[in-house]
Design a protein around this motif. Structure first.
Motif, PDB file in Angstrom:
ATOM      1  N   LYS A   1       0.794  -1.221   0.000  1.00  0.00           N
ATOM      2  CA  LYS A   1       0.000   0.000   0.000  1.00  0.00           C
ATOM      3  C   LYS A   1       0.833   1.280   0.000  1.00  0.00           C
ATOM      4  CE  LYS A   1      -4.097  -1.904   2.282  1.00  0.00           C
ATOM      5  NZ  LYS A   1      -5.076  -1.702   3.374  1.00  0.00           N
ATOM      6  N   ILE A   2       1.928   1.285   0.773  1.00  0.00           N
ATOM      7  CA  ILE A   2       2.713   2.514   0.933  1.00  0.00           C
ATOM      8  C   ILE A   2       4.205   2.229   0.783  1.00  0.00           C
ATOM      9  CG2 ILE A   2       1.028   3.616   2.459  1.00  0.00           C
ATOM     10  CD1 ILE A   2       2.815   2.784   4.829  1.00  0.00           C
ATOM     11  N   TYR A   3       4.984   3.309   0.667  1.00  0.00           N
ATOM     12  CA  TYR A   3       6.442   3.180   0.663  1.00  0.00           C
ATOM     13  C   TYR A   3       6.894   2.887   2.088  1.00  0.00           C
ATOM     14  CZ  TYR A   3       5.777   5.721  -3.722  1.00  0.00           C
ATOM     15  OH  TYR A   3       5.352   6.113  -4.973  1.00  0.00           O
ATOM     16  N   THR A   4       7.801   1.966   2.246  1.00  0.00           N
ATOM     17  CA  THR A   4       8.245   1.575   3.592  1.00  0.00           C
ATOM     18  C   THR A   4       9.718   1.894   3.829  1.00  0.00           C
ATOM     19  OG1 THR A   4       8.630  -0.687   2.784  1.00  0.00           O
ATOM     20  CG2 THR A   4       6.515  -0.243   3.842  1.00  0.00           C
ATOM     21  N   VAL A   5      10.274   2.729   2.979  1.00  0.00           N
ATOM     22  CA  VAL A   5      11.669   3.168   3.147  1.00  0.00           C
ATOM     23  C   VAL A   5      11.667   4.584   3.693  1.00  0.00           C
ATOM     24  CG1 VAL A   5      13.860   3.636   1.967  1.00  0.00           C
ATOM     25  CG2 VAL A   5      12.443   1.714   1.243  1.00  0.00           C
ATOM     26  N   GLY A   6      12.492   4.861   4.715  1.00  0.00           N
ATOM     27  CA  GLY A   6      12.612   6.206   5.269  1.00  0.00           C
ATOM     28  C   GLY A   6      13.201   7.160   4.251  1.00  0.00           C
ATOM     29  N   CYS A   7      12.865   8.439   4.353  1.00  0.00           N
ATOM     30  CA  CYS A   7      13.278   9.408   3.331  1.00  0.00           C
ATOM     31  C   CYS A   7      14.778   9.713   3.330  1.00  0.00           C
ATOM     32  CB  CYS A   7      12.473  10.698   3.492  1.00  0.00           C
ATOM     33  SG  CYS A   7      10.758  10.503   2.934  1.00  0.00           S
ATOM     34  N   VAL A   8      15.419   9.688   4.502  1.00  0.00           N
ATOM     35  CA  VAL A   8      16.875   9.908   4.538  1.00  0.00           C
ATOM     36  C   VAL A   8      17.584   8.755   3.840  1.00  0.00           C
ATOM     37  CG1 VAL A   8      18.894  10.174   6.014  1.00  0.00           C
ATOM     38  CG2 VAL A   8      16.753  11.302   6.638  1.00  0.00           C
ATOM     39  N   GLU A   9      17.160   7.536   4.157  1.00  0.00           N
ATOM     40  CA  GLU A   9      17.739   6.357   3.512  1.00  0.00           C
ATOM     41  C   GLU A   9      17.492   6.381   2.006  1.00  0.00           C
ATOM     42  OE1 GLU A   9      17.228   1.463   3.532  1.00  0.00           O
ATOM     43  OE2 GLU A   9      16.345   2.662   5.150  1.00  0.00           O
ATOM     44  N   ALA A  10      16.280   6.770   1.604  1.00  0.00           N
ATOM     45  CA  ALA A  10      15.944   6.832   0.180  1.00  0.00           C
ATOM     46  C   ALA A  10      16.791   7.874  -0.544  1.00  0.00           C
ATOM     47  CB  ALA A  10      14.463   7.161   0.012  1.00  0.00           C
ATOM     48  N   LEU A  11      17.011   9.018   0.115  1.00  0.00           N
ATOM     49  CA  LEU A  11      17.829  10.076  -0.487  1.00  0.00           C
ATOM     50  C   LEU A  11      19.273   9.614  -0.662  1.00  0.00           C
ATOM     51  CD1 LEU A  11      18.271  12.959  -1.473  1.00  0.00           C
ATOM     52  CD2 LEU A  11      18.550  13.667   0.907  1.00  0.00           C
ATOM     53  N   LEU A  12      19.817   8.958   0.368  1.00  0.00           N
ATOM     54  CA  LEU A  12      21.194   8.461   0.283  1.00  0.00           C
ATOM     55  C   LEU A  12      21.320   7.389  -0.797  1.00  0.00           C
ATOM     56  CD1 LEU A  12      22.093   8.253   4.091  1.00  0.00           C
ATOM     57  CD2 LEU A  12      22.861   9.957   2.437  1.00  0.00           C
ATOM     58  N   ASP A  13      20.304   6.533  -0.917  1.00  0.00           N
ATOM     59  CA  ASP A  13      20.308   5.503  -1.967  1.00  0.00           C
ATOM     60  C   ASP A  13      20.253   6.149  -3.347  1.00  0.00           C
ATOM     61  OD1 ASP A  13      20.439   3.460  -0.143  1.00  0.00           O
ATOM     62  OD2 ASP A  13      18.282   3.041  -0.151  1.00  0.00           O
ATOM     63  N   GLU A  14      19.459   7.228  -3.462  1.00  0.00           N
ATOM     64  CA  GLU A  14      19.344   7.940  -4.732  1.00  0.00           C
ATOM     65  C   GLU A  14      20.684   8.572  -5.113  1.00  0.00           C
ATOM     66  OE1 GLU A  14      16.913   9.400  -7.990  1.00  0.00           O
ATOM     67  OE2 GLU A  14      16.621   7.860  -6.466  1.00  0.00           O
ATOM     68  N   ILE A  15      21.381   9.116  -4.114  1.00  0.00           N
ATOM     69  CA  ILE A  15      22.701   9.723  -4.362  1.00  0.00           C
ATOM     70  C   ILE A  15      23.693   8.664  -4.825  1.00  0.00           C
ATOM     71  CG2 ILE A  15      24.684  10.824  -3.244  1.00  0.00           C
ATOM     72  CD1 ILE A  15      22.667  12.338  -1.480  1.00  0.00           C
ATOM     73  N   LYS A  16      23.653   7.486  -4.189  1.00  0.00           N
ATOM     74  CA  LYS A  16      24.552   6.389  -4.578  1.00  0.00           C
ATOM     75  C   LYS A  16      24.232   5.900  -5.989  1.00  0.00           C
ATOM     76  CE  LYS A  16      25.204   4.697   0.150  1.00  0.00           C
ATOM     77  NZ  LYS A  16      24.874   3.609   1.114  1.00  0.00           N
ATOM     78  N   THR A  17      22.932   5.763  -6.277  1.00  0.00           N
ATOM     79  CA  THR A  17      22.512   5.269  -7.587  1.00  0.00           C
ATOM     80  C   THR A  17      22.916   6.224  -8.703  1.00  0.00           C
ATOM     81  OG1 THR A  17      20.604   4.177  -6.574  1.00  0.00           O
ATOM     82  CG2 THR A  17      20.538   4.493  -8.956  1.00  0.00           C
ATOM     83  N   LYS A  18      22.789   7.524  -8.436  1.00  0.00           N
ATOM     84  CA  LYS A  18      23.101   8.539  -9.447  1.00  0.00           C
ATOM     85  C   LYS A  18      24.358   9.304  -9.056  1.00  0.00           C
ATOM     86  CE  LYS A  18      18.255   8.995 -10.770  1.00  0.00           C
ATOM     87  NZ  LYS A  18      17.085   9.879 -10.895  1.00  0.00           N
ATOM     88  N   SER A  19      25.339   8.563  -8.564  1.00  0.00           N
ATOM     89  CA  SER A  19      26.577   9.189  -8.083  1.00  0.00           C
ATOM     90  C   SER A  19      27.295   9.973  -9.175  1.00  0.00           C
ATOM     91  CB  SER A  19      27.520   8.129  -7.505  1.00  0.00           C
ATOM     92  OG  SER A  19      27.789   7.122  -8.463  1.00  0.00           O
ATOM     93  N   TYR A  20      27.189   9.489 -10.423  1.00  0.00           N
ATOM     94  CA  TYR A  20      27.861  10.197 -11.515  1.00  0.00           C
ATOM     95  C   TYR A  20      27.229  11.571 -11.751  1.00  0.00           C
ATOM     96  CZ  TYR A  20      23.911   8.662 -14.406  1.00  0.00           C
ATOM     97  OH  TYR A  20      22.650   8.448 -14.907  1.00  0.00           O
ATOM     98  N   ILE A  21      25.886  11.649 -11.608  1.00  0.00           N
ATOM     99  CA  ILE A  21      25.206  12.942 -11.765  1.00  0.00           C
ATOM    100  C   ILE A  21      25.586  13.870 -10.619  1.00  0.00           C
ATOM    101  CG2 ILE A  21      22.966  14.100 -11.817  1.00  0.00           C
ATOM    102  CD1 ILE A  21      21.796  11.627 -13.118  1.00  0.00           C
ATOM    103  N   VAL A  22      25.611  13.309  -9.401  1.00  0.00           N
ATOM    104  CA  VAL A  22      26.006  14.101  -8.229  1.00  0.00           C
ATOM    105  C   VAL A  22      27.435  14.589  -8.403  1.00  0.00           C
ATOM    106  CG1 VAL A  22      26.394  14.060  -5.735  1.00  0.00           C
ATOM    107  CG2 VAL A  22      24.428  12.864  -6.697  1.00  0.00           C
TER     108      VAL A  22
END
Length: 275
Positions: A213-234
Motif C-alpha cells: 500500500k505505501i512506501y516503507t523506506v525512510g526518506c533519509v535512507e531513500a535520499l542516500l540511496d538515490e545519491i549512490k545510484t546517481k553518483s555520476y550525476i552528483v
C-alpha cells in the motif's frame, strides 16, 4: 596578449558571471518572500532545525547571499573597484572552503550526519499541516512522492509523531494510525481525483503488509540511496558548482591584480614625469 588587451575580456566575463549569479539570487529571494507572504503567519527561528525545516527562509537566506555577492561582483567589475572585487572573491573562497569541510565531515561522520538529517525530518513530520508550515507540508509531500519514501529512520511508523496521524487511543483524528497520501504507492500517478485516504490505518500493518500500500523506506535512507545510484550525476554537479566558484574567484583575483598593476604603472610614470 598584453595586460591592456586582457583586462576588458576579464572584466566583462566577470560581469556576465556575476550578473547571472545576481539574477539567481533575486529569483530565489522572490520565491522565498512569496511563500512567506502566502502563508500569512509569523516565523520563529531558534535553532538550525527550525532553519532547515522552513523552505521559505532557506530560499530567502541563500538568495540574499547570492544577491549581495553577485551585486558586489557586478559593480566591482564595472567600476574596477578592488575593494568590492576582494570582498567577492574572498567570500566565494570562504564558501568553497566551508563546502569542502562539510563534504569531508559528512563523509567522515556519516552516522552523525544521518542522525542529524533524521532529526530534521522528524521535526518536519511533527510540523506537517501545522499553521504556518504550509510550504513545509507541500515540500514533504513532494519529497515523499519524488523519492518514493515515507517518514524518517523508522519509516511510516514515524508519522505517529504527528498529531493528526498519532496512533494513541486518545487521538480523535479520523486519520489516526495513518500516513499522508504522499506515502502511498500510487501517489505519483497522474489522476484527476487523488485518493487522500489511501494511507488510513497503515501504521497498524506489518512491513510486509504495508509494502502493498505505501512506501516503507525512510526518506533519509531513500535520499542516500538515490545519491549512490546517481553518483555520476552528483559528481558532475559537484564538479560544475566547484568550477563555477573557482572561475569566479580566479576572474575576480586576476582583474583586481591587473587594476593594481595598472595603478602602479600610472604612479611610476607620473613620478618619472615629475622628476
Amino acid at each position: 596578449m598584453s595586460h591592456q588587451d586582457t583586462r576588458p575580456v576579464v572584466k566583462y566575463l566577470l560581469f556576465v558571471f556575476n550578473f547571472l549569479f545576481w539574477l539567481f539570487g533575486i529569483v530565489l529571494m522572490g520565491i522565498g518572500i512569496w511563500a512567506l507572504v502566502e502563508r500569512e503567519s509569523e516565523t520563529s527561528i531558534n535553532s538550525y532545525v527550525d532553519f532547515f525545516t522552513d523552505p521559505s527562509i532557506v530560499l530567502i537566506v541563500v538568495g540574499a547571499l547570492a544577491f549581495i555577492l553577485g551585486f558586489s561582483g557586478c559593480v566591482g567589475a564595472l567600476r574596477e573597484n578592488c575593494v568590492l572585487l576582494t570582498i567577492f572573491y574572498v567570500s566565494i573562497a570562504i564558501l568553497f572552503l566551508i563546502e569542502v569541510i562539510c563534504g569531508i565531515m559528512a563523509f567522515a561522520l556519516k552516522g552523525k550526519f544521518e542522525q542529524e538529517a533524521n532529526d530534521i525530518v522528524e521535526t518536519s513530520i511533527m510540523r506537517y499541516r501545522q499553521p504556518g508550515y504550509e510550504d513545509l507540508t507541500n515540500f514533504i509531500d513532494f519529497s515523499q512522492r519524488t523519492f518514493e519514501c515515507c517518514g524518517a529512520a523508522s519509516s511510516y511508523e514515524d508519522w505517529t509523531k504527528n498529531k493528526y496521524f498519532n496512533c494513541t487511543p486518545s487521538n480523535p483524528s479520523l486519520e489516526k494510525c495513518g500516513v499522508p497520501y504522499s506515502c502511498c504507492l500510487n501517489s505519483n500517478t497522474e489522476q484527476e481525483i487523488i485518493n487522500t485516504q489511501c494511507g488510513y490505518n497503515t501504521q497498524r500493518l506489518s512491513v510486509v503488509e504495508a509494502n502493498d500500500k505505501i512506501y516503507t523506506v525512510g526518506c533519509v535512507e531513500a535520499l542516500l540511496d538515490e545519491i549512490k545510484t546517481k553518483s555520476y550525476i552528483v559528481g558532475v554537479t559537484v564538479i560544475m558548482v566547484a568550477a563555477f566558484q573557482i572561475t569566479g574567484i580566479v576572474l575576480a583575483y586576476v582583474l583586481c591584480r591587473e587594476i593594481e598593476n595598472e595603478k602602479e604603472r600610472y604612479e611610476h610614470s607620473s613620478r618619472a614625469r615629475l622628476n
